[in-house]
Design an enzyme around this catalytic site. Structure first.
Site, PDB file in Angstrom:
ATOM      1  N   THR A  29      36.010  37.189  41.955  1.00 38.22           N
ATOM      2  CA  THR A  29      35.381  36.062  42.647  1.00 38.22           C
ATOM      3  C   THR A  29      35.318  36.303  44.151  1.00 38.22           C
ATOM      4  OG1 THR A  29      35.840  33.780  43.278  1.00 38.22           O
ATOM      5  CG2 THR A  29      37.708  35.029  42.545  1.00 38.22           C
ATOM      6  N   ASP A  30      34.393  35.620  44.816  1.00 39.64           N
ATOM      7  CA  ASP A  30      34.352  35.695  46.287  1.00 39.64           C
ATOM      8  C   ASP A  30      35.490  34.890  46.908  1.00 39.64           C
ATOM      9  OD1 ASP A  30      33.420  33.134  45.710  1.00 39.64           O
ATOM     10  OD2 ASP A  30      31.640  33.266  46.991  1.00 39.64           O
ATOM     11  N   GLU A  31      36.189  34.089  46.093  1.00 39.33           N
ATOM     12  CA  GLU A  31      37.264  33.251  46.648  1.00 39.33           C
ATOM     13  C   GLU A  31      38.423  34.088  47.167  1.00 39.33           C
ATOM     14  OE1 GLU A  31      38.159  29.658  44.492  1.00 39.33           O
ATOM     15  OE2 GLU A  31      36.207  29.677  43.524  1.00 39.33           O
ATOM     16  N   LYS A  42      43.636  36.139  41.387  1.00 42.40           N
ATOM     17  CA  LYS A  42      42.469  37.023  41.242  1.00 42.40           C
ATOM     18  C   LYS A  42      42.569  38.168  42.258  1.00 42.40           C
ATOM     19  CE  LYS A  42      39.400  36.772  38.878  1.00 42.40           C
ATOM     20  NZ  LYS A  42      39.205  37.277  37.491  1.00 42.40           N
ATOM     21  N   TYR A  92      44.740  30.095  42.205  1.00 44.37           N
ATOM     22  CA  TYR A  92      43.712  30.820  41.435  1.00 44.37           C
ATOM     23  C   TYR A  92      43.251  32.061  42.200  1.00 44.37           C
ATOM     24  CZ  TYR A  92      38.961  32.053  39.983  1.00 44.37           C
ATOM     25  OH  TYR A  92      37.843  32.754  39.625  1.00 44.37           O
TER      26      TYR A  92
END
Ligand code: NAD
Length: 350
Positions: free
Chosen positions: A133-135, A162, A158
């Site tokens: 993810t870009d998060e 990741k 989260y």
């Protein structure tokens, strides 16, 4: 090509399976534990295909994962299995650490041993696509875009798990030579999205004439990508991506959360006119703790090196999505009734 798809019963994983089987002619083997977010109904379009197999297992179960590699001898892994909802990670982070970190480690180790044993069809062609993810990059200010070299700075449990799994994947490439490719994608939306996430939650609450909760003042910005564009990107990365590389995936569709909600209300007013406007249901609620302000992806590496382009704009994708939810109560009604009814998640408990 035979591809092991972890998390194939989830939102993006099922789109990947549908695309790989129907459009690319790959064989897919799904490993999925079927958590609350896994749904075999999302795989129904491929369920009758001889190109499709399903195995219900936890990716943390090393023996089961090893046995799957031995049984199917895959040419590639596309690893999507994860706990994926930020709000749930705030109130229950343990399962995020288990699945996202330990599960990814278990899978990388099994893939490494499988390739080292020479049992894959062609060791040099084997690929491990780690879907992220870009998060992991944290929050942007008003300007700038995430590139593949943006430093990691995750904010939520989260995104931290990741980020940890991305580091493991890259280390398995550098240390053991496992042909790993990492992809970091922006927020997805589209059909078969579990109704805890913003867009399906707003559509279904609007349909029920329930309040439409918007965190904080609704100014947080996400860069939205239609899920089938993500699935196509993963197909291209699998075919043409270079091991050891990272590819950012995004459709240049930055929107404030409040504007996403308003756009859905416009469509609901058009498609389900019902006296008062759906805009009247918008309700601002306490913000999510650690809520990143803005995400935005620079996907030019994927576009120029591998030739991918998003097909959908936000306008075309959101119309398709709203229409899909209005047509497919058979898919979401059992989830709303039995799994998740729309209640608030992720408030910090003392
Ligand atoms: P999802 O929650 O819809 O699906 C996750 C799937 O993984 C489910 O089918 C679930 O049953 C399965 N799963 C969970 N724990 C498992 C375990 N221990 N063993 C085996 N299977 C397990 O998630 P999604 O939105 O489809 O996301 C898929 C992947 O893409 C995730 O890795 C996520 O981090 C990443 N991603 C998601 C987005 C997004 O906007 N949804 C954006 C970028 C990246």
């Amino acid at each position: 090509m035979r591809v092991l798809v972890t998390g194939g019963a989830g939102f993006i994983g099922s789109a990947v399976c549908r695309h790989f089987v129907a459009d690319l002619g790959h064989d897919v083997v799904v490993i999925d534990k079927l958590t609350y977010a896994g749904n075999l109904a999302s795989l129904q379009p491929v369920a009758g295909s001889p190109r499709y197999a399903f195995e219900r297992h936890d990716i943390c179960d090393a023996d089961a994962v090893r046995a799957i590699f031995a049984k199917y001898q895959p040419d590639a892994v596309v690893h999507l299995a994860a706990e994926s909802h930020v709000d749930r990670s705030i109130s229950g982070s343990d399962v995020f650490v288990k699945t996202n970190v330990l599960g990814s480690f278990t899978l990388l180790e099994a893939a490494r041993r499988y390739v080292a044993s020479g049992r894959d069809n062609a060791a040099t062609e084997f690929r491990f696509v780690h879907v992220s993810t870009d998060e992991v990059y944290g929050s942007l200010g008003d300007d700038g875009l995430f590139t593949e070299t943006t430093p990691y700075d995750p904010s939520s449990p989260y995104s931290a798990t990741k980020a940890a799994s991305d580091h493991l994947a890259k280390a398995w490439q550098r240390t053991y030579g496992l042909p790993v490719i990492v992809s970091n994608c922006s927020n997805n939306y589209g059909p078969y999205h579990f109704p805890e996430k913003l867009i399906p939650l707003i559509i279904l609450n609007a349909l029920d004439r329930k309040p439409l909760p918007v965190y904080g003042d609704g100014s947080n910005i996400r860069d939205w990508l239609y899920v089938e564009d993500h699935a196509r990107a993963l197909g291209i990365i699998l075919a043409k991506g270079r091991p050891g590389e990272t590819y950012n995936i995004g459709g240049r569709n930055e929107r404030k959360n409040i504007d996403v909600v308003r756009e859905i209300c416009n469509w609901m007013d058009r498609l389900r006119p019902d006296g008062a406007s759906h805009h009247d249901l918008i309700s601002f609620v306490t913000d999510r703790p650690g809520h990143d302000q803005r995400y935005a992806i620079d996907a030019s590496k994927l576009e120029t090196e591998l030739g991918w382009r998003a097909h959908e704009t936000f306008e075309t994708g959101i119309e398709k999505t709203v229409r899909w939810y209005l047509d497919r109560a058979d898919w979401w009604e059992p989830l709303r009734n039995r799994v998740y009814a729309g209640e608030r998640l992720g408030l910090v408990k003392s």
